[in-house]
Motif scaffolding. Structure first.
Motif, PDB file in Angstrom:
ATOM      1  N   GLU A   6       6.263   4.213  -7.837  1.00 25.95           N
ATOM      2  CA  GLU A   6       6.234   5.232  -6.595  1.00 25.95           C
ATOM      3  C   GLU A   6       4.722   5.356  -6.145  1.00 25.95           C
ATOM      4  O   GLU A   6       4.710   5.670  -4.785  1.00 25.95           O
ATOM      5  CB  GLU A   6       6.414   6.663  -7.075  1.00 25.95           C
ATOM      6  N   GLU A  46       4.324   2.542  -3.638  1.00 31.33           N
ATOM      7  CA  GLU A  46       5.136   2.653  -2.428  1.00 31.33           C
ATOM      8  C   GLU A  46       4.271   3.292  -1.508  1.00 31.33           C
ATOM      9  O   GLU A  46       4.257   3.384  -0.248  1.00 31.33           O
ATOM     10  CB  GLU A  46       6.378   3.307  -2.824  1.00 31.33           C
ATOM     11  N   GLN A  47       3.724   4.600  -2.143  1.00 29.54           N
ATOM     12  CA  GLN A  47       2.986   5.498  -1.361  1.00 29.54           C
ATOM     13  C   GLN A  47       1.645   4.718  -0.620  1.00 29.54           C
ATOM     14  O   GLN A  47       1.160   4.682   0.514  1.00 29.54           O
ATOM     15  CB  GLN A  47       2.393   6.499  -2.141  1.00 29.54           C
ATOM     16  N   ARG A  81       4.005  -3.587  -2.434  1.00 32.08           N
ATOM     17  CA  ARG A  81       5.526  -3.671  -2.216  1.00 32.08           C
ATOM     18  C   ARG A  81       5.983  -4.672  -3.195  1.00 32.08           C
ATOM     19  O   ARG A  81       7.197  -4.352  -4.083  1.00 32.08           O
ATOM     20  CB  ARG A  81       6.042  -3.883  -0.787  1.00 32.08           C
ATOM     21  N   ALA A 106       5.493  -3.102  -6.664  1.00 35.96           N
ATOM     22  CA  ALA A 106       6.637  -2.067  -7.143  1.00 35.96           C
ATOM     23  C   ALA A 106       7.816  -2.510  -7.078  1.00 35.96           C
ATOM     24  O   ALA A 106       8.628  -2.255  -8.130  1.00 35.96           O
ATOM     25  CB  ALA A 106       6.410  -0.999  -5.835  1.00 35.96           C
ATOM     26  N   TYR A 122      10.602  -2.459 -10.705  1.00 33.65           N
ATOM     27  CA  TYR A 122      12.144  -2.021 -10.679  1.00 33.65           C
ATOM     28  C   TYR A 122      12.969  -3.314 -11.173  1.00 33.65           C
ATOM     29  O   TYR A 122      13.634  -2.984 -12.098  1.00 33.65           O
ATOM     30  CB  TYR A 122      12.652  -1.767  -9.294  1.00 33.65           C
ATOM     31  N   SER A 170       7.628   5.590 -16.327  1.00 31.56           N
ATOM     32  CA  SER A 170       6.828   6.570 -15.498  1.00 31.56           C
ATOM     33  C   SER A 170       7.789   7.722 -15.347  1.00 31.56           C
ATOM     34  O   SER A 170       7.594   8.946 -15.279  1.00 31.56           O
ATOM     35  CB  SER A 170       6.551   6.162 -14.336  1.00 31.56           C
ATOM     36  N   GLU A 171       9.249   7.594 -15.842  1.00 27.64           N
ATOM     37  CA  GLU A 171      10.064   8.520 -15.410  1.00 27.64           C
ATOM     38  C   GLU A 171      10.402   9.519 -16.954  1.00 27.64           C
ATOM     39  O   GLU A 171      11.393  10.128 -16.995  1.00 27.64           O
ATOM     40  CB  GLU A 171      11.592   8.167 -15.056  1.00 27.64           C
ATOM     41  N   TYR A 216      17.710   1.049  -8.879  1.00 24.63           N
ATOM     42  CA  TYR A 216      16.553   0.286  -8.863  1.00 24.63           C
ATOM     43  C   TYR A 216      16.630  -0.892  -8.278  1.00 24.63           C
ATOM     44  O   TYR A 216      15.715  -1.690  -7.644  1.00 24.63           O
ATOM     45  CB  TYR A 216      16.305  -0.175 -10.439  1.00 24.63           C
ATOM     46  N   ARG A 222      16.107  -0.307  -4.605  1.00 22.80           N
ATOM     47  CA  ARG A 222      14.756  -0.030  -4.166  1.00 22.80           C
ATOM     48  C   ARG A 222      13.826  -1.551  -4.274  1.00 22.80           C
ATOM     49  O   ARG A 222      13.320  -1.739  -3.250  1.00 22.80           O
ATOM     50  CB  ARG A 222      14.177   0.833  -5.358  1.00 22.80           C
TER      51      ARG A 222
END
Length: 259
Positions: free
Chosen positions: A90, A93-94, A112, A115, A119, A131-132, A153, A156
């Motif tokens: 995430e 992505e930010q 990108r 990231a 996934y 991270s989750e 996933y 994404r």
């Protein structure tokens, strides 16, 4: 040969002659000063303004260069922090969505791709992203990946790879990014058991780099030939089961030296 005024043989100058020389010298200096003042009044200010404008422009250019270097350094620091192994996708992505950072040196494509790979790696490992996890224990194991999370996933990852492909302008600088993204989309298609779409994407990746990197093109075409052969998902056992199996497995007998 010029006469030396200090020579005693030369006649001494009269006071009138000396005064005339001084007066002529003063007139010459005064004329020079008047010419300079006249030049300063007519053209001098224009030259001074041009010189001042050039100096201001030079100072602005130096400050612009320094500001650009500071912006680049700040952008790379933000990317490095987001690309930390313990951070989640995430943050990457930010970074890709922040214009002030994403426009620097192709960081948007790098973020990108990084990231999307996280996934996809989670899907291949069959585990949720670290991270989750709720717990911060270092030895804690991520939960197995359920079907809904797996599909999320993959979606994404495919979206991030597709954004890189869309940003490809055909330039040499985007070649490797586009090749990586096309291969990534093909891997996502294989994870979805869509071998035909995967083979098409692998061929597109090969075509993108074959003019400059024939080895990479050959690798993508080799992947295209085997696309769809491994469509069945592989479920890896948890690490705890692997440790238990290794601990209870019988040790091999020592090898004898007698043939």
């Amino acid at each position: 040969m010029a006469s030396d005024p200090r020579d005693p043989k030369q006649p001494e100058q009269t006071p009138d002659v000396r005064l005339e020389e001084v007066r002529q010298s003063d007139l010459s200096e005064s004329r020079v000063n008047e010419d300079f003042l006249e030049w300063l009044k007519t053209k001098g200010m224009n030259y001074l303004l041009v010189a001042l404008a050039a100096l201001v422009g030079f100072l602005w250019w130096v400050r612009f260069q320094e500001g650009r270097d500071e912006k680049r350094d700040t952008a790379w620091v933000q990317y490095a922090n987001a690309a930390n192994a313990t951070a989640g996708p995430e943050l990457l992505e930010q970074v890709a969505a922040t214009p002030a950072v994403a426009e620097v040196d192709g960081i948007a494509s790098l973020a990108r791709i990084n990231a999307a790979e996280r996934y996809l790696q989670a899907v291949l490992a069959g585990r949720q992203l670290r991270s989750e996890m709720v717990t911060d224990a270092a030895d804690a194991e991520p939960a197995p990946l359920d079907e809904a999370t797996r599909a999320t996933y993959l979606d994404r990852a495919d979206t991030l790879y597709a954004a890189v492909v869309t940003a490809d302008d055909g330039s040499d600088g985007m070649m490797i990014h586009a090749w990586t993204a096309l291969n990534g989309r093909a891997s996502v298609a294989e994870a979805r058991a869509d071998g035909e779409a995967a083979a098409t994407l692998y061929e597109q990746a090969a075509a993108r780099v074959e003019g400059w990197y024939p080895e990479l093109a050959a690798r993508s075409r080799a992947f295209a030939e085997t696309a769809g052969r491994f469509s069945d998902p592989v479920t890896l056992p948890p690490a705890s089961e692997i440790r238990t199996a290794n601990a209870t497995a019988p040790r091999p007998l020592p090898v004898s030296g007698d043939p």
